[in-house]
Design a protein around this motif. Structure first.
Motif, mmCIF file in Angstrom:
data_model
loop_
_atom_site.group_PDB
_atom_site.id
_atom_site.type_symbol
_atom_site.label_atom_id
_atom_site.label_comp_id
_atom_site.label_asym_id
_atom_site.label_seq_id
_atom_site.Cartn_x
_atom_site.Cartn_y
_atom_site.Cartn_z
ATOM 1 N N ILE A 313 -4.245 -3.188 -12.477
ATOM 2 C CA ILE A 313 -3.313 -3.955 -11.662
ATOM 3 C C ILE A 313 -1.852 -3.632 -12.023
ATOM 4 O O ILE A 313 -1.006 -3.635 -11.281
ATOM 5 C CB ILE A 313 -3.901 -5.564 -11.922
ATOM 6 N N PRO A 314 -1.485 -3.381 -13.246
ATOM 7 C CA PRO A 314 -0.099 -3.117 -13.707
ATOM 8 C C PRO A 314 0.421 -1.801 -12.889
ATOM 9 O O PRO A 314 1.332 -1.866 -12.135
ATOM 10 C CB PRO A 314 -0.122 -2.944 -15.115
ATOM 11 N N ASN A 315 -0.346 -0.757 -12.858
ATOM 12 C CA ASN A 315 0.109 0.334 -12.111
ATOM 13 C C ASN A 315 0.087 -0.014 -10.679
ATOM 14 O O ASN A 315 0.988 0.690 -9.957
ATOM 15 C CB ASN A 315 -0.763 1.725 -12.490
ATOM 16 N N ALA A 316 -0.922 -0.734 -10.178
ATOM 17 C CA ALA A 316 -1.068 -0.847 -8.902
ATOM 18 C C ALA A 316 0.202 -1.686 -8.306
ATOM 19 O O ALA A 316 0.895 -1.339 -7.228
ATOM 20 C CB ALA A 316 -2.397 -1.764 -8.413
ATOM 21 N N VAL A 317 0.828 -2.553 -9.024
ATOM 22 C CA VAL A 317 1.829 -3.213 -8.640
ATOM 23 C C VAL A 317 3.070 -2.240 -8.740
ATOM 24 O O VAL A 317 4.083 -2.377 -7.688
ATOM 25 C CB VAL A 317 2.112 -4.400 -9.841
ATOM 26 N N GLU A 318 3.118 -1.382 -9.452
ATOM 27 C CA GLU A 318 4.414 -0.627 -9.468
ATOM 28 C C GLU A 318 4.180 0.576 -8.274
ATOM 29 O O GLU A 318 5.282 0.773 -7.758
ATOM 30 C CB GLU A 318 4.322 0.287 -10.855
ATOM 31 N N GLU A 319 2.920 0.802 -8.117
ATOM 32 C CA GLU A 319 2.738 1.712 -6.840
ATOM 33 C C GLU A 319 3.188 0.935 -5.707
ATOM 34 O O GLU A 319 3.656 1.680 -4.735
ATOM 35 C CB GLU A 319 1.437 2.225 -6.823
ATOM 36 N N CYS A 320 2.877 -0.155 -5.397
ATOM 37 C CA CYS A 320 3.388 -1.038 -4.259
ATOM 38 C C CYS A 320 4.951 -1.151 -4.306
ATOM 39 O O CYS A 320 5.152 -1.258 -3.061
ATOM 40 C CB CYS A 320 2.721 -2.251 -4.319
ATOM 41 N N LEU A 321 5.308 -1.253 -5.751
ATOM 42 C CA LEU A 321 6.917 -1.301 -5.389
ATOM 43 C C LEU A 321 7.413 0.050 -4.827
ATOM 44 O O LEU A 321 8.449 -0.120 -4.225
ATOM 45 C CB LEU A 321 7.300 -1.720 -6.840
ATOM 46 N N ARG A 322 7.031 0.924 -5.184
ATOM 47 C CA ARG A 322 7.095 2.183 -4.618
ATOM 48 C C ARG A 322 7.033 2.636 -3.164
ATOM 49 O O ARG A 322 8.050 2.860 -2.553
ATOM 50 C CB ARG A 322 6.654 3.576 -5.649
ATOM 51 N N LEU A 323 5.928 2.231 -3.191
ATOM 52 C CA LEU A 323 5.450 2.608 -1.456
ATOM 53 C C LEU A 323 5.927 1.685 -0.530
ATOM 54 O O LEU A 323 6.360 1.961 0.744
ATOM 55 C CB LEU A 323 4.069 2.616 -1.244
#
Length: 782
Positions: A313-323
């Motif tokens: 989840i932490p990395n998924a949040v970051e990836e959604c912030l990027r994309l």
């Protein structure tokens, strides 16, 4: 794809656009004609509003810095340029960040004046030195230890709102949850009394439209009325907090700091920050969460991965912030004549720096348009900004988004988007998120109906940026091919048969086997989405990683991967190429050769090794590139004559990978033409720091005016992270150059494999993961 074009440098008298765009009626402030695509760009039209990154794809590819006559701004779309502007807040002042992008009518101005509206400088739009002085004075509430106090409240609110929805079966998450919770959290963070929260909720959206939107003249008066009331009421609440400034809350802390620093934390500043803080902490997080849930529900396989493995989840949040982040762009103004990339920017020019576009730049992110929750450089995204004006509340936003996602995936894993809904956005240049997000689920399938204890469960994530280990992707070894007696080639696939990320020549992955992690270049087919290939030489005197892999990895062995990433990217615009490899260094080189052959480019390969039998991938090289291949097996008396090969290259670009002695010799030969050579080291003399042999020292951060101690057993990178300074990193062995920072003063003990001899002598840059101070203190541009 059209040929990439660049605007003139400040000292050139000719514009390369002039021939191609001579018919264009508009001229940019630097005298260059405006291209047709730039002339038609309008950020308030639907394509930009729906997807800023896609709307500026043409710009990233062809014209990364262009003038928009409709907007009156220079628009910047590429990652490196946007980051450079964020980094230099003196040349590119943030003073216009909150300036109304649509000129205010007199009637709207009169309305604001009636309410005494006097929004002035905040942490967002203040110049130096006042900005850093105030930032340092008020940053304590944003430290991780302080933010931890808010976690139970965020969890409680999320569960309470979910309780209201969980048995309904359908909901508009924006209206019924996502808009409310971040605003409540924001008000609690500021320390706003409970009885004032409902009124402040009513006013918050008007500020966004007033500053970044394009309201009509009639709408401007209505918006100004709401903004004026917002301003007036915020002042009343601030006065109420002055009566009792004790306890938690950023504004209460700021009031206490005002008593210590009245000239730094002024009355007008507190009033402006009170209002701006509500908007900053509320809308950006609400929009980001809505964008995130929409994106994940549209990618069902990714959603299911998160349901099965919450550690992602932490990395998924970051990836959604990027994309698909909530902050699409910021604004700056040039304080002097300058350049962005190759484009001359005159003093006084206004710039729209589109971080949403930068986050989709393939020059920095592999497969930039794909949602990849295993991406381990996703925290490089610019949604939070960068440098001294980076969002102070980023870790509060991360905290909220992680809890939202963890609760939804645990309690409503079967939730789906309502099909055929139309997503709409409040029109503005900078902040974006859907006004509504309809989802549905079958309450009979709610997991907590079978196990009521699920409601009370939950994972506590460490505050701050995600760990690199959170981004490890599982893979299975499907083939082990013995290329030579001491080199094996591994074929890696997804255990569930899903596609693996695409990659570009020069890219590498981190292979994780047990507790060891090693970096290996990819050498297979970049177009093959089902498998990745790497080659590994057994290094007997090494650190043991390659021996472990050779001895234990067999077909069907499960391993973990990070990446792909590319710090050795092939520039495909040159006419000719000289590819040089020594031993196992052939792995990135063969991928480049394959690509150049497909492109029909002119290239030559020079490959050296101890013997033909020790040279991996030799048969495939002879088969696919035989007419371009020159071999130098040492046991046959054939030696690579580097001076002759390099001296006869003409204008060819040089790409090389191999042992340090080969690359050092190559660097010495091309010292006068360093831009023409690109090298990748595949080993480093990396060792754990021995405090008995190292000296402690200090680094001073010139932008933030912090002084950070670096212990004898600590790297500069570790010391910076400990005080909350985000510095991107990758290999952490001095190989990739990701953690590079500018050195303003001091002598550096360089221990990397990135900088040239001349660059080391100049000591203007250093790699924080390994290099240290020779003596005294280092001053870094952070």
């Amino acid at each position: 794809m059209p040929t990439p074009r660049t605007s003139p440098r400040a000292d050139e008298g000719r514009c390369p656009f002039r021939d191609a765009a001579s018919h264009a009626p508009d001229t940019a402030p630097n005298g260059c004609p405006v291209s047709p695509q730039a002339a038609s760009f309008d950020p308030f039209e639907s394509d930009y509003q729906l997807d800023p990154a896609e709307a500026l794809r043409w710009s990233r590819d062809q014209e990364p810095v262009f003038y928009s006559p409709r907007l009156g701004y220079w628009v910047v779309s590429r990652y490196a340029d946007v980051k450079a502007i964020f980094r230099d807040n003196r040349t590119f002042s943030p003073s216009i960040a909150l300036e109304k992008i649509t000129p205010t009518t007199q009637a709207a101005q009169d309305t604001l004046q009636r309410y005494g509206y006097a929004m002035n400088r905040t942490l967002v739009n203040e110049d130096e030195p006042a900005h850093m002085e105030r930032r340092r004075a008020l940053m304590k509430s944003f430290e991780l230890e302080e933010l931890a106090h808010h976690e139970p409240m965020v969890r409680r609110l999320t569960r309470e709102y979910l309780d209201r929805l969980v048995d309904k079966g359908e909901a508009d998450l924006v209206d019924e949850m996502l808009w409310e919770i971040p605003l409540t959290v924001a008000l609690h963070f500021l320390g706003v009394p409970e009885e004032d929260m409902d009124t402040l909720r009513e006013y918050s959206i008007a500020h966004t439209v007033n500053t970044w939107g394009r309201p009509s003249p009639d709408e401007q008066v209505a918006v100004a009325e709401a903004v004026g009331k917002f301003w007036q009421y915020a002042g009343q609440v601030l006065e109420k907090m002055r009566q009792d400034p004790a306890g938690h809350g950023w504004m209460k802390y700021a009031i206490r700091r005002q008593q210590e620093l009245p000239e730094v934390v002024t009355d007008s500043y507190l009033h402006s920050m009170m209002m701006a803080g509500i908007v900053a902490a509320h809308e950006t997080t609400a929009h980001a969460t809505a964008n995130m849930l929409r994106l994940l529900l549209e990618n069902r396989a990714v959603w299911e991965d998160l349901c099965a493995n919450p550690s992602l989840i932490p990395n998924a949040v970051e990836e959604c912030l990027r994309l698909s982040g909530s902050v699409a762009a910021w604004r700056r103004i040039a304080t002097t004549d300058t350049q962005v990339g190759d484009v001359a920017i005159p003093q006084g020019a206004k710039l729209l720096i589109v971080s949403a576009s930068a986050n989709h730049d393939g020059r920095h992110f592999e497969n930039p348009d794909e949602l990849d929750i295993y991406r381990d450089n996703t925290t490089d995204h610019l949604t939070f900004g960068y440098g001294s004006h980076q969002c102070m509340g980023k870790n509060l936003a991360r905290l909220e988004m992680r809890i939202f996602l963890e609760e939804f995936t645990r309690r409503l894993p079967h939730m789906t988007l309502v099909p055929d809904q139309t997503f709409t956005f409040v029109p503005n240049t900078s902040f974006r998120g859907p006004e509504h997000l309809w989802v549905r689920w079958d309450p009979a399938r709610n997991p907590e109906r079978r196990d009521n204890s699920l409601r009370e469960q939950g994972r506590d994530f460490p505050l701050g940026a995600p760990s690199r280990r959170d981004a490890e992707r599982e893979a299975v070894v499907t083939r082990v091919i013995h290329e030579t007696p001491d080199v094996i080639r591994l074929v890696l696939e997804d255990p569930r048969g899903r596609p693996l990320p695409r990659w570009t020549p020069g890219a590498h992955i981190d292979l994780v086997v047990g507790d060891i992690t090693r970096k290996y270049s990819l050498c297979g087919d970049p177009d093959d989405e089902q498998r990745l290939e790497i080659a590994i030489r057994r290094e007997e005197p090494g650190r043991g990683g390659s021996r472990l892999i050779h001895d234990t990895v067999k077909p069907q062995t499960r391993v973990r991967l990070r990446g792909p990433r590319n710090h050795f990217r092939l520039d495909e615009t040159a006419d000719g190429y000289l590819l040089i490899a020594g031993g196992i260094g052939i792995t990135p080189i063969i991928a480049m050769a394959d690509r150049l052959k497909r492109l029909g480019k002119r290239y030559a390969i020079h490959y050296a090794g101890r013997s033909r039998g020790s040279m991996p991938l030799l048969e495939r090289l002879k088969r696919d590139h035989g007419d371009r291949l020159c071999l130098y097996p040492a046991d046959e008396g054939r030696r690579l004559d580097l001076p002759a090969v390099v001296g006869g290259r003409g204008e060819a670009r040089v790409y090389a990978c191999g042992p340090a002695r080969l690359l050092d010799a190559l660097a010495a030969l091309t010292r006068d033409d360093a831009d023409a050579i690109h090298v990748e080291h595949f080993s480093a003399s990396h060792a754990i720091l021995d405090p008995r042999r190292e000296q402690a020292f200090e680094v001073e951060l010139s932008d933030s005016e912090l002084t950070v101690p670096v212990a004898a057993d600590q790297t500069v990178l570790q010391a910076l992270r400990a005080v909350g300074v985000d510095v991107p990193s990758d290999c952490e062995e001095g190989l990739c150059g990701t953690c590079e920072v500018a050195v303003m003063a001091g002598e550096v003990d360089h221990r990397d494999k990135v900088l040239s001899a001349d660059e080391r002598a100049a000591s203007r840059r250093m790699m924080t993961c390994c290099s240290r101070a020779k003596r005294g203190k280092l001053v870094l541009g952070l």
